[in-house]
Design an enzyme around this catalytic site. Structure first.
Site, PDB file in Angstrom:
ATOM      1  N   GLU A  66     -22.115   4.985 -21.302  1.00 26.61           N
ATOM      2  CA  GLU A  66     -21.000   4.368 -21.340  1.00 26.61           C
ATOM      3  C   GLU A  66     -20.989   3.132 -22.432  1.00 26.61           C
ATOM      4  O   GLU A  66     -21.258   1.722 -22.569  1.00 26.61           O
ATOM      5  CB  GLU A  66     -20.897   3.782 -20.420  1.00 26.61           C
ATOM      6  CG  GLU A  66     -20.503   4.208 -19.239  1.00 26.61           C
ATOM      7  CD  GLU A  66     -20.680   4.004 -17.710  1.00 26.61           C
ATOM      8  OE1 GLU A  66     -21.202   2.755 -17.455  1.00 26.61           O
ATOM      9  OE2 GLU A  66     -21.225   4.443 -16.945  1.00 26.61           O
ATOM     10  N   GLU A  78     -14.813  -1.834 -15.629  1.00 26.96           N
ATOM     11  CA  GLU A  78     -15.308  -0.802 -16.517  1.00 26.96           C
ATOM     12  C   GLU A  78     -13.932  -0.867 -17.480  1.00 26.96           C
ATOM     13  O   GLU A  78     -13.042  -0.978 -16.984  1.00 26.96           O
ATOM     14  CB  GLU A  78     -14.508   0.151 -15.268  1.00 26.96           C
ATOM     15  CG  GLU A  78     -14.974   0.337 -13.607  1.00 26.96           C
ATOM     16  CD  GLU A  78     -16.971   1.278 -13.822  1.00 26.96           C
ATOM     17  OE1 GLU A  78     -16.621   2.555 -14.800  1.00 26.96           O
ATOM     18  OE2 GLU A  78     -17.444   1.636 -13.570  1.00 26.96           O
ATOM     19  N   ARG A 123     -27.091   9.793 -18.550  1.00 25.05           N
ATOM     20  CA  ARG A 123     -26.298   8.782 -17.739  1.00 25.05           C
ATOM     21  C   ARG A 123     -27.733   7.805 -17.223  1.00 25.05           C
ATOM     22  O   ARG A 123     -27.798   6.670 -16.734  1.00 25.05           O
ATOM     23  CB  ARG A 123     -25.626   8.714 -16.340  1.00 25.05           C
ATOM     24  CG  ARG A 123     -25.247   8.015 -15.671  1.00 25.05           C
ATOM     25  CD  ARG A 123     -24.477   8.443 -14.383  1.00 25.05           C
ATOM     26  NE  ARG A 123     -24.147   7.746 -13.182  1.00 25.05           N
ATOM     27  CZ  ARG A 123     -23.504   7.062 -12.403  1.00 25.05           C
ATOM     28  NH1 ARG A 123     -22.560   6.776 -13.529  1.00 25.05           N
ATOM     29  NH2 ARG A 123     -23.255   6.212 -11.246  1.00 25.05           N
ATOM     30  N   HIS A 169     -25.142   2.208 -17.851  1.00 20.42           N
ATOM     31  CA  HIS A 169     -25.434   4.155 -17.401  1.00 20.42           C
ATOM     32  C   HIS A 169     -25.530   4.096 -18.985  1.00 20.42           C
ATOM     33  O   HIS A 169     -24.739   3.471 -20.112  1.00 20.42           O
ATOM     34  CB  HIS A 169     -24.110   4.147 -17.299  1.00 20.42           C
ATOM     35  CG  HIS A 169     -24.532   3.981 -16.056  1.00 20.42           C
ATOM     36  ND1 HIS A 169     -22.846   4.251 -14.807  1.00 20.42           N
ATOM     37  CD2 HIS A 169     -25.063   4.083 -14.626  1.00 20.42           C
ATOM     38  CE1 HIS A 169     -23.530   3.754 -13.262  1.00 20.42           C
ATOM     39  NE2 HIS A 169     -24.599   4.193 -13.471  1.00 20.42           N
ATOM     40  N   HIS A 227     -19.347  -1.244 -17.547  1.00 23.98           N
ATOM     41  CA  HIS A 227     -19.544  -0.311 -17.558  1.00 23.98           C
ATOM     42  C   HIS A 227     -17.731   0.339 -18.483  1.00 23.98           C
ATOM     43  O   HIS A 227     -17.180  -0.311 -18.851  1.00 23.98           O
ATOM     44  CB  HIS A 227     -19.239   0.389 -16.248  1.00 23.98           C
ATOM     45  CG  HIS A 227     -20.548  -0.322 -15.287  1.00 23.98           C
ATOM     46  ND1 HIS A 227     -21.712   0.546 -15.005  1.00 23.98           N
ATOM     47  CD2 HIS A 227     -21.318  -1.288 -14.857  1.00 23.98           C
ATOM     48  CE1 HIS A 227     -22.398   0.327 -14.836  1.00 23.98           C
ATOM     49  NE2 HIS A 227     -22.103  -0.785 -14.108  1.00 23.98           N
TER      50      HIS A 227
HETATM   51  O1  0X9 Z   1     -20.191   4.712 -10.480  1.00 23.47           O
HETATM   52  C1  0X9 Z   1     -20.586   3.283 -10.601  1.00 23.47           C
HETATM   53  O2  0X9 Z   1     -21.761   3.042 -10.778  1.00 23.47           O
HETATM   54  C2  0X9 Z   1     -19.865   2.742 -11.508  1.00 23.47           C
HETATM   55  N1  0X9 Z   1     -18.619   3.684 -12.146  1.00 23.47           N
HETATM   56  S1  0X9 Z   1     -19.248   4.341 -13.408  1.00 23.47           S
HETATM   57  O3  0X9 Z   1     -18.107   5.190 -14.046  1.00 23.47           O
HETATM   58  N2  0X9 Z   1     -19.818   3.877 -15.075  1.00 23.47           N
HETATM   59  O4  0X9 Z   1     -20.807   5.151 -13.229  1.00 23.47           O
HETATM   60  C3  0X9 Z   1     -18.985   1.695 -10.812  1.00 23.47           C
HETATM   61  C4  0X9 Z   1     -19.768   0.943  -9.861  1.00 23.47           C
HETATM   62  C5  0X9 Z   1     -19.256   0.030  -8.482  1.00 23.47           C
HETATM   63  N3  0X9 Z   1     -19.929  -0.581  -8.056  1.00 23.47           N
HETATM   64  C6  0X9 Z   1     -20.882  -0.806  -7.049  1.00 23.47           C
HETATM   65  N4  0X9 Z   1     -20.958   1.026  -6.675  1.00 23.47           N
HETATM   66  N5  0X9 Z   1     -21.527  -0.844  -6.548  1.00 23.47           N
HETATM   67 ZN    ZN Z   2     -21.891   3.048 -15.150  1.00 25.15          ZN
END
Ligand code: 0X9
Ligand code: ZN
Length: 414
Positions: free
Chosen positions: A176, A375, A231, A173, A301
């Site tokens: 980040e 994260e 993003r 992303h 992330h």
């Molecule tokens: O939503 C996401 O892609 C991630 N959080 S973020 O705030 N960095 O965008 C978490 C990813 C967790 N894993 C999956 N959703 N597969």
């Molecule tokens: Zn992310």
């Protein structure tokens, strides 16, 4: 004259930078169904940028919601919130002030304690990969949508036989920024502690570590030059003028079934098809080609301070759930041992929200057992605008978590 004017206008349009004067980041604390409904209505009627969770569909009772509200809607939003009795908090008073504070005066050269532009990261990749040819090499895994080279660094003592490996990527992303900063820090630390730190020495003797410093390069470059809050990727989808696909919703893992959007204008757009994004295809191809050797997949992330593992596309527990939970908890306590920073760990769907099409679930489903999403800092005080002064402590504590996982993998090769 007309031609000059035209060139001038084109140049102006190309150089356009989105500013965020007076825009706020609010934390909403829904504790009743009515609050959830209000947040969803808000999102449906005006343009709000969800920081955490990353879309309105994922809003649920008792989970804080951080939203960035554009200036034009601030009055409307504060009236709506006052009329409800939902508790709210202002996280960021003026987004542009925080952006300027984060970027600050930046050095002209690459620095591990500053947020480097893509150009600086690219020259750093070229320089570091020739600095110690006994321990590091680079290879291209393809190009991005806009044609930038995706270069993978391979760390590890040279060997005539294929070694088991760990794969880590940063910057899926774009906004980040602490994530690419961590990958750069990791490479530096690995090279500089090999030979003195016994764990790093044994890791690089027995295994290879692949590092992709910036996954979504086009998006990352765009956050430096045009819009700090971007993003997604920067690809075009036919039939819409909205750009970009969420590169963590585009993988073949329950693709677009939950927590993802089929609307190209959404921040969680899953793309026109599985692996529509060339960046995702390039990495997925590499993982598929090398899946016999890749024993761990780590993806970095921010923000929220979490160590997550599969699944996110379903609430079903992964076959290796109890081992993954133990490793994630061990990684979190190793991290906490340095400065007391608290991380939460658990499977993605239950710990944050269900969201399909993610890289961690894909890696796990093709057979990479040790698949984790980090994260990093913080929990919302600065969010994506984590000050550069926190890069060093964040990276130092995160190193402990990554090394904890690496040690477990090394001891439990399969
Ligand atoms: O939503 C996401 O892609 C991630 N959080 S973020 O705030 N960095 O965008 C978490 C990813 C967790 N894993 C999956 N959703 N597969
Ligand atoms: Zn992310």
């Amino acid at each position: 004259m007309k031609v000059f004017l035209l060139f001038g206008l084109v140049a102006l349009a190309l150089a356009e930078v989105t500013r965020f004067e007076g825009e706020k980041v609010l934390r909403l604390k829904p504790v009743m169904d009515e609050h959830v409904v209000l947040i969803r209505e808000l999102a449906a009627s005006i343009e709000v940028d969800f920081w955490s969770p990353d879309s309105a569909e994922m809003v649920t009772i008792d989970i804080d919601v951080d939203i960035h509200v554009p200036a034009a809607y601030l009055d409307l939003v504060s009236t709506m919130l006052q009329q409800s009795d939902m508790e709210t908090e202002v996280l960021i008073e003026d987004l542009q002030v925080s952006i300027d504070a984060q970027t600050g005066p930046t050095p002209r050269t690459h620095s591990y304690t500053n947020y480097n532009s893509w150009d600086k990261v690219q020259s750093w990749i070229a320089a570091i990969s020739t600095s110690n040819s006994a321990l590091i090499s680079k290879q291209s895994i393809g190009s991005t949508y806009e044609g930038r080279p995706m270069t993978l660094l391979k760390l590890g003592k040279k060997s005539s036989v294929t070694k088991p490996a760990i794969f880590m990527d940063c910057g899926i992303h774009a906004r980040e920024w602490i994530s690419p900063a961590f990958c750069q820090w990791f490479v530096k630390e690995a090279l500089s502690t090999y030979g003195s730190d016994s764990q790093m020495t044994s890791l690089l003797d027995q295994m290879d570590v692949y590092v992709l410093p910036v996954f979504n390069i086009d998006g990352y470059d765009y956050t430096h030059k045009s819009n700090r809050m971007w993003r997604k990727t920067r690809s075009r989808t036919s039939g819409t003028s909205c750009l970009g696909t969420d590169p963590n919703r585009n993988w073949n893992a329950g693709w677009c079934t939950t927590g993802a959007s089929s609307n190209p204008c959404s921040e969680t757009f899953c793309g026109s098809k599985v692996e529509s994004e060339v960046e995702v295809r390039n990495v997925a191809d590499f993982l598929r080609r090398n899946k016999a050797d890749i024993k761990a997949y780590l993806t970095i992330h921010s923000y929220s301070q979490l160590v997550l593992f599969p699944y996110s596309y379903t609430y079903d527990l992964a076959a290796d759930h109890s081992e993954l939970l133990k490793v994630a908890e061990g990684a979190s306590s190793a991290l906490r041992s340095l400065y007391g920073t608290r991380y939460t760990s658990g499977p993605g769907a239950a710990t944050i929200y269900p969201a399909a099409g993610g890289s961690d679930d894909y890696a796990y489903d093709i057979g990479v057992k040790y698949s984790f999403t980090f994260e990093l800092r913080d929990t919302g005080r600065y969010g994506f605008l984590l000050p550069a002064s926190q890069i060093k402590p964040t990276c130092m504590e995160t190193m402990l978590a990554i090394k904890y996982i690496a040690a477990h993998v090394q001891k439990n090769l399969y």
